[in-house]
Write a protein that holds these residues in place. Structure first.
Motif, PDB file in Angstrom:
ATOM      1  N   ARG A  75       0.871  -1.257   0.624  1.00  0.00           N
ATOM      2  CA  ARG A  75       0.021   0.285  -0.175  1.00  0.00           C
ATOM      3  C   ARG A  75       0.315   1.123   0.168  1.00  0.00           C
ATOM      4  O   ARG A  75       0.483   1.942  -0.762  1.00  0.00           O
ATOM      5  CB  ARG A  75      -0.828   0.217   1.230  1.00  0.00           C
ATOM      6  CG  ARG A  75      -2.104  -0.798   0.949  1.00  0.00           C
ATOM      7  CD  ARG A  75      -2.973  -0.460   2.312  1.00  0.00           C
ATOM      8  NE  ARG A  75      -3.636   1.171   2.198  1.00  0.00           N
ATOM      9  CZ  ARG A  75      -4.371   1.488   1.911  1.00  0.00           C
ATOM     10  NH1 ARG A  75      -4.817   1.555   0.587  1.00  0.00           N
ATOM     11  NH2 ARG A  75      -4.417   2.980   1.723  1.00  0.00           N
ATOM     12  N   ARG A  76       1.904   0.792   0.782  1.00  0.00           N
ATOM     13  CA  ARG A  76       2.916   2.916   0.351  1.00  0.00           C
ATOM     14  C   ARG A  76       3.018   3.188  -0.651  1.00  0.00           C
ATOM     15  O   ARG A  76       3.376   2.298  -2.243  1.00  0.00           O
ATOM     16  CB  ARG A  76       4.491   2.196   0.979  1.00  0.00           C
ATOM     17  CG  ARG A  76       4.401   1.637   2.296  1.00  0.00           C
ATOM     18  CD  ARG A  76       5.915   1.689   2.760  1.00  0.00           C
ATOM     19  NE  ARG A  76       6.071   2.516   3.171  1.00  0.00           N
ATOM     20  CZ  ARG A  76       8.061   2.542   3.380  1.00  0.00           C
ATOM     21  NH1 ARG A  76       8.436   1.711   4.245  1.00  0.00           N
ATOM     22  NH2 ARG A  76       8.171   4.159   3.869  1.00  0.00           N
ATOM     23  N   HIS A  86       2.007  14.176  -0.815  1.00  0.00           N
ATOM     24  CA  HIS A  86       1.220  13.088  -0.819  1.00  0.00           C
ATOM     25  C   HIS A  86       1.960  11.346   0.002  1.00  0.00           C
ATOM     26  O   HIS A  86       2.927  10.733  -1.120  1.00  0.00           O
ATOM     27  CB  HIS A  86       0.043  12.519  -1.383  1.00  0.00           C
ATOM     28  CG  HIS A  86      -0.425  13.637  -1.879  1.00  0.00           C
ATOM     29  ND1 HIS A  86      -2.331  14.240  -1.772  1.00  0.00           N
ATOM     30  CD2 HIS A  86      -0.025  14.995  -3.195  1.00  0.00           C
ATOM     31  CE1 HIS A  86      -2.219  15.365  -1.831  1.00  0.00           C
ATOM     32  NE2 HIS A  86      -1.181  15.483  -2.829  1.00  0.00           N
ATOM     33  N   ARG A  88       0.914   7.676   1.421  1.00  0.00           N
ATOM     34  CA  ARG A  88       0.149   6.767   1.751  1.00  0.00           C
ATOM     35  C   ARG A  88       0.664   5.472   2.405  1.00  0.00           C
ATOM     36  O   ARG A  88       1.928   5.135   1.661  1.00  0.00           O
ATOM     37  CB  ARG A  88      -0.753   6.128   0.903  1.00  0.00           C
ATOM     38  CG  ARG A  88      -1.805   5.549   0.806  1.00  0.00           C
ATOM     39  CD  ARG A  88      -3.059   4.912  -0.578  1.00  0.00           C
ATOM     40  NE  ARG A  88      -1.808   3.730  -0.822  1.00  0.00           N
ATOM     41  CZ  ARG A  88      -2.218   3.380  -1.982  1.00  0.00           C
ATOM     42  NH1 ARG A  88      -3.404   3.942  -2.724  1.00  0.00           N
ATOM     43  NH2 ARG A  88      -1.434   2.785  -2.785  1.00  0.00           N
ATOM     44  N   GLU A  93      -3.415   8.072   4.993  1.00  0.00           N
ATOM     45  CA  GLU A  93      -2.232   9.660   4.305  1.00  0.00           C
ATOM     46  C   GLU A  93      -1.704  10.860   4.182  1.00  0.00           C
ATOM     47  O   GLU A  93      -2.628  11.215   5.770  1.00  0.00           O
ATOM     48  CB  GLU A  93      -3.352   9.501   2.923  1.00  0.00           C
ATOM     49  CG  GLU A  93      -2.298  10.030   1.778  1.00  0.00           C
ATOM     50  CD  GLU A  93      -2.912  11.127   0.725  1.00  0.00           C
ATOM     51  OE1 GLU A  93      -3.294  11.732   0.005  1.00  0.00           O
ATOM     52  OE2 GLU A  93      -3.563   9.764  -0.048  1.00  0.00           O
TER      53      GLU A  93
END
Length: 215
Positions: A75-76, A86, A88, A93
């Motif tokens: 997910r990073r 940004h 995440r 986030e």
């Protein structure tokens, strides 16, 4: 039409991941599947001597941490849209506005595999952005050219002298890469060498004077 297209390209998000997530996604998928299998196996084995609820708990303890770690890494993501960073993570986030930065620092983590990163602080929020990593043998990986260019431009929009100095250093790095200069001529690699020469415990925060000298 051409102006609108140019504006869209100017604000289009650009990834800031030193290693593209797509490259290690298959490995993480296999890791998660293997950990799940080990957890299930541990639960089935434990079920022969304890009740099922305890066996399931044992399976989760064995397999779940690795599965969660793999999911978190998948997910990073980190990207820059305009002057907004940004980042995440597994949950949520983080956003850091570079034009409103209250602190900009270059950090070096000297080791066999040395890393150099940019830390941007805006108020209570702070974010590390990987710039490069180098081995003792002189090989390594650097952030792609577009990422460096957009970072340099975003830093130049800040009112901080430190941000402007880092922007100049990144611009020099871009010029060195454009002409395929050797590592010794690249500011990021020279920053790592400088940190190694100090023989200090990492991380090492470069001073404004050191950053300016690299640029």
């Amino acid at each position: 039409m051409s102006t609108n297209s140019g504006d869209q390209q100017a604000v289009a998000p650009v990834g800031l991941d030193l290693v593209a997530p797509e490259l290690y996604a298959p490995m993480l998928r296999r890791l998660a599947l293997a950990a799940s299998g080990i957890g299930i196996g541990a639960a089935l084995l434990a079920a022969t001597v304890v009740t099922w609820p305890f066996a399931v708990a044992i399976g989760l303890v064995v397999g779940a941490p690795t599965v969660l770690y793999a999911v978190a890494l998948r997910r990073r993501r980190m990207w820059l849209a305009g002057t907004m960073i940004h980042a995440r993570r597994l949950f949520g986030e983080r956003q850091v506005e570079m034009s409103a930065a209250t602190g900009v620092e270059v950090l070096v983590f000297p080791a066999r595999l040395s890393r150099i990163a940019l830390r941007v602080t805006a108020g209570e929020d702070s974010q590390l952005i990987p710039l490069a990593m180098y081995t003792d043998a002189g090989s390594g990986r650097e952030l792609h050219l577009l990422g460096l260019r957009r970072l340099a431009d975003a830093l130049a929009a800040s009112q901080l002298a430190a941000a402007v100095a880092v922007s100049a250093m990144l611009s020099h790095q871009l010029r060195a890469e454009a002409r395929d200069a050797g590592l010794e001529e690249r500011p990021l690699y020279r920053a790592v060498q400088l940190a190694r020469s100090k023989d200090m415990v990492s991380p090492i925060v470069l001073t404004d004077a050191e950053v300016a000298a690299l640029g």
